[in-house]
Scaffold this motif. Structure first.
Motif, PDB file in Angstrom:
ATOM      1  N   ILE A 163       0.861  -1.189   0.000  1.00 57.25           N
ATOM      2  CA  ILE A 163       0.000   0.000   0.000  1.00 57.25           C
ATOM      3  C   ILE A 163       0.893   1.234   0.000  1.00 57.25           C
ATOM      4  N   GLY A 164       0.752   2.053  -1.041  1.00 56.23           N
ATOM      5  CA  GLY A 164       1.624   3.220  -1.256  1.00 56.23           C
ATOM      6  C   GLY A 164       2.513   2.962  -2.459  1.00 56.23           C
ATOM      7  N   ARG A 165       2.658   3.975  -3.326  1.00 54.57           N
ATOM      8  CA  ARG A 165       3.419   3.766  -4.569  1.00 54.57           C
ATOM      9  C   ARG A 165       4.542   4.789  -4.721  1.00 54.57           C
ATOM     10  N   SER A 166       5.117   5.219  -3.605  1.00 54.78           N
ATOM     11  CA  SER A 166       6.215   6.189  -3.700  1.00 54.78           C
ATOM     12  C   SER A 166       7.423   5.547  -4.373  1.00 54.78           C
ATOM     13  N   ASN A 167       8.283   6.423  -4.918  1.00 59.25           N
ATOM     14  CA  ASN A 167       9.489   5.927  -5.595  1.00 59.25           C
ATOM     15  C   ASN A 167      10.468   5.273  -4.636  1.00 59.25           C
ATOM     16  N   ALA A 210       2.651  -1.787   4.350  1.00 64.95           N
ATOM     17  CA  ALA A 210       1.958  -0.503   4.345  1.00 64.95           C
ATOM     18  C   ALA A 210       2.962   0.634   4.402  1.00 64.95           C
ATOM     19  N   ALA A 211       2.962   1.483   3.365  1.00 64.52           N
ATOM     20  CA  ALA A 211       3.882   2.629   3.287  1.00 64.52           C
ATOM     21  C   ALA A 211       3.100   3.841   2.803  1.00 64.52           C
ATOM     22  N   VAL A 212       2.234   4.336   3.659  1.00 68.12           N
ATOM     23  CA  VAL A 212       1.281   5.366   3.271  1.00 68.12           C
ATOM     24  C   VAL A 212       1.503   6.674   4.032  1.00 68.12           C
ATOM     25  N   GLY A 213       1.681   6.573   5.338  1.00 68.43           N
ATOM     26  CA  GLY A 213       1.806   7.774   6.163  1.00 68.43           C
ATOM     27  C   GLY A 213       0.476   8.255   6.711  1.00 68.43           C
TER      28      GLY A 213
HETATM   29  P1  ADP Z   1       6.601   7.036   1.625  1.00 63.59           P
HETATM   30  O1  ADP Z   1       7.770   7.913   1.449  1.00 63.59           O
HETATM   31  O2  ADP Z   1       6.454   6.464   3.020  1.00 63.59           O
HETATM   32  O3  ADP Z   1       6.491   5.944   0.626  1.00 63.59           O
HETATM   33  P2  ADP Z   1       4.735   9.000   0.374  1.00 63.59           P
HETATM   34  O4  ADP Z   1       4.069  10.083   1.156  1.00 63.59           O
HETATM   35  O5  ADP Z   1       5.780   9.358  -0.603  1.00 63.59           O
HETATM   36  O6  ADP Z   1       5.274   7.952   1.485  1.00 63.59           O
HETATM   37  O7  ADP Z   1       3.649   8.138  -0.381  1.00 63.59           O
HETATM   38  C1  ADP Z   1       2.437   7.850   0.196  1.00 63.59           C
HETATM   39  C2  ADP Z   1       1.715   6.868  -0.681  1.00 63.59           C
HETATM   40  O8  ADP Z   1       0.523   6.461  -0.023  1.00 63.59           O
HETATM   41  C3  ADP Z   1       1.295   7.397  -2.043  1.00 63.59           C
HETATM   42  O9  ADP Z   1       1.775   6.512  -3.015  1.00 63.59           O
HETATM   43  C4  ADP Z   1      -0.239   7.367  -2.019  1.00 63.59           C
HETATM   44  O10 ADP Z   1      -0.775   6.939  -3.266  1.00 63.59           O
HETATM   45  C5  ADP Z   1      -0.551   6.369  -0.948  1.00 63.59           C
HETATM   46  N1  ADP Z   1      -1.814   6.691  -0.266  1.00 63.59           N
HETATM   47  C6  ADP Z   1      -2.173   7.868   0.265  1.00 63.59           C
HETATM   48  N2  ADP Z   1      -3.396   7.793   0.810  1.00 63.59           N
HETATM   49  C7  ADP Z   1      -3.824   6.532   0.635  1.00 63.59           C
HETATM   50  C8  ADP Z   1      -5.016   5.815   0.989  1.00 63.59           C
HETATM   51  N3  ADP Z   1      -6.002   6.396   1.653  1.00 63.59           N
HETATM   52  N4  ADP Z   1      -5.084   4.524   0.621  1.00 63.59           N
HETATM   53  C9  ADP Z   1      -4.085   3.918  -0.025  1.00 63.59           C
HETATM   54  N5  ADP Z   1      -2.950   4.524  -0.369  1.00 63.59           N
HETATM   55  C10 ADP Z   1      -2.821   5.822  -0.055  1.00 63.59           C
END
Ligand code: ADP
Length: 293
Positions: A163-167, A210-213
């Motif tokens: 969960i989360g698609r950051s680089n 899970a990497a969302v924040g």
């Molecule tokens: P990190 O550096 O921890 O990977 P980022 O802030 O760069 O965090 O990325 C957060 C990611 O979480 C993004 O890819 C975004 O698409 C995803 N995201 C944000 N809100 C949600 C949500 N409600 N459900 C699923 N994914 C989410």
């Protein structure tokens, strides 16, 4: 339920690195050297970089910290990067992010010689990772792979939901878990902010990363019995009972999710402590010329 102890794992990895450095020194070899460029005085960034430099000292690496004020020009930064690229002493270096707005971050990251790019952010390293070649892996995904491997968690044929698609976390993690390797060979679903029904996906997951924040996003009803849960989130939430005034909370509602899990990372003390160990590991690999042989 088994706690994935990132602190203990990080210490073990750093001890292994220290042993290797001692051996290099005993054989009269070159001591690995990490340099870090820090721009400005942001509290978080200063702490992160200081910890990285201290970790270098602990394992016996050489290190240099190069600091600039907020008003440093892009040209100055690029000139320093060129110097570090050509340095005989520096094996690997990092540019602490975020950079001030007037600086083109992508341009700076692409100026780093991929052979010294121990953060693994250069497109050459990203591309090599995707192609299944040796590369510098970003510290967080690399640390997660280490946790999975060192605890002997089965990934072959498992359904892994990232969960989360950051680089720097989610996207590379999804690629690595699908690779024909161990850890890997998983069937991967990559969820993000446009995912329609997150719970539908997570309920089917054998492994959740899970990497969302978003603190507490993953609740107990979203997790299958026996799942492995890896929580990369570290959000500062106000806490008046702490001296610092805050505490770290993960993306997972730990108290309610943990009883359902086979393995779970705590926050703090899970993935976080591994990032420094993996940066050191990348620096050692750079010094040994293991990645671009
Ligand atoms: P990190 O550096 O921890 O990977 P980022 O802030 O760069 O965090 O990325 C957060 C990611 O979480 C993004 O890819 C975004 O698409 C995803 N995201 C944000 N809100 C949600 C949500 N409600 N459900 C699923 N994914 C989410």
């Amino acid at each position: 339920m088994i706690l994935l102890d990132g602190k203990k794992t990080s210490e073990a990895i750093q001890q292994e690195i220290a042993d290797e450095v001692a051996e290099i020194k005993a054989n009269g070899g070159k001591v690995p050297h990490l340099a870090a460029i820090l721009v400005g005085n942001d509290g978080g960034s200063v702490t992160y970089v200081t910890n990285k430099v201290l970790a270098c000292e602990r394992v016996g690496f050489g290190s240099s910290l190069i600091r600039y004020e907020d008003d440093v020009t892009e040209e100055e930064l690029l000139a320093k990067i060129k110097e570090l690229n050509e340095s005989e002493v520096v094996d690997g270096f990092i540019v602490q992010l975020p950079l001030p707005k007037h600086i083109n971050t992508q341009k700076v990251l692409e100026a780093v010689d991929p052979k010294k790019d121990v953060d693994g952010f250069h497109p050459a390293n990203v591309g090599r990772m995707v192609a299944g070649l040796t590369s510098f892996l970003p510290a967080t995904p690399y640390g997660i792979l280490q946790l999975i491997e060192r605890y002997g968690i089965e990934t072959n044929g498992k359904h892994c939901v990232v969960i989360g698609r950051s680089n720097i976390v989610g996207s590379p993690m999804s690629i690595l878990m699908a690779k024909a390797a161990y850890p890997g060979n998983a069937t991967v679903t990559l969820c993000h902010r446009n995912t329609v029904d997150l719970a539908y996906h997570t309920r089917q997951a054998d492994i959740i990363i899970a990497a969302v924040g978003i603190p507490g996003l993953i609740t107990a009803d979203m997790v299958k019995e026996g799942a492995v849960v890896i929580d990369v989130g570290t959000t500062r939430v106000p806490d008046a009972t702490r001296k610092s005034g805050y505490r770290l909370r993960g993306d997972v509602d730990f108290d309610n999710v943990a009883p359902k899990c086979s393995y779970i990372t705590p926050v703090p003390g899970g993935v976080g402590p591994l990032t420094i160990a993996m940066l050191l590991k990348n620096t050692l690999r750079a010094a040994r010329k293991e990645v671009y042989a």
